[in-house]
Design a protein around this motif. Structure first.
Motif, short mmCIF file in Angstrom:
data_model
loop_
_atom_site.label_atom_id
_atom_site.label_comp_id
_atom_site.label_asym_id
_atom_site.label_seq_id
_atom_site.Cartn_x
_atom_site.Cartn_y
_atom_site.Cartn_z
N ILE A 29 -8.10 -4.56 20.20
CA ILE A 29 -8.00 -3.31 20.41
C ILE A 29 -9.03 -2.58 21.32
N ALA A 30 -9.95 -3.04 21.68
CA ALA A 30 -10.60 -2.51 22.70
C ALA A 30 -10.07 -2.50 24.06
N ALA A 31 -9.40 -3.75 24.05
CA ALA A 31 -8.64 -4.28 25.37
C ALA A 31 -7.22 -3.12 25.36
N MET A 32 -6.73 -2.85 24.33
CA MET A 32 -5.63 -1.97 24.30
C MET A 32 -5.84 -0.78 24.58
N LEU A 37 -16.22 -2.48 22.98
CA LEU A 37 -15.95 -2.99 21.84
C LEU A 37 -16.88 -2.24 20.82
N GLU A 38 -18.12 -1.91 21.20
CA GLU A 38 -18.74 -1.06 20.23
C GLU A 38 -17.97 0.30 19.86
N TRP A 43 -15.42 3.51 15.68
CA TRP A 43 -14.41 4.07 14.81
C TRP A 43 -14.20 3.65 13.44
N ARG A 44 -14.08 2.27 13.22
CA ARG A 44 -14.15 1.69 11.83
C ARG A 44 -15.22 2.33 10.95
N LYS A 45 -16.34 2.36 11.54
CA LYS A 45 -17.49 3.15 10.73
C LYS A 45 -17.11 4.32 10.33
#
Length: 81
Positions: A29-32, A37-38, A43-45
């Motif tokens: 997802i970070a690469a996309m 990555l953080e 985003w998830r949090k």
């Protein structure tokens, strides 16, 4: 036979139209999206990014859900413009 292309397809392919046939990792997802990555973890949090789910202690993303998230962002952006 090259293992790199078949073992780990280009994660940006999901955004270009071809959905990978595997669940995506936070690193994918970070690469996309070209973000750290953080940012994906934040985003998830905050529940602001693409929806993910847990498999044991690992977070995964369904490529179909990621595509729907991107489409929703595009629709919202087009309504604002």
């Amino acid at each position: 036979m090259s293992r790199t292309s078949s073992a780990h397809p280009d994660p940006t392919a999901a955004l270009r139209g071809g959905l990978p046939d595997r669940y995506l990792t936070p690193e994918d997802i970070a690469a996309m999206f070209g973000v750290p990555l953080e940012t994906v973890y934040q985003w998830r949090k905050k529940r602001t990014g693409p929806p993910g789910f847990r498999i044991g202690r690992h977070v995964r993303y369904d490529p179909v859900d990621v595509r729907a998230y991107v489409d929703a962002l595009r629709t919202a952006d087009a309504e604002v413009a």
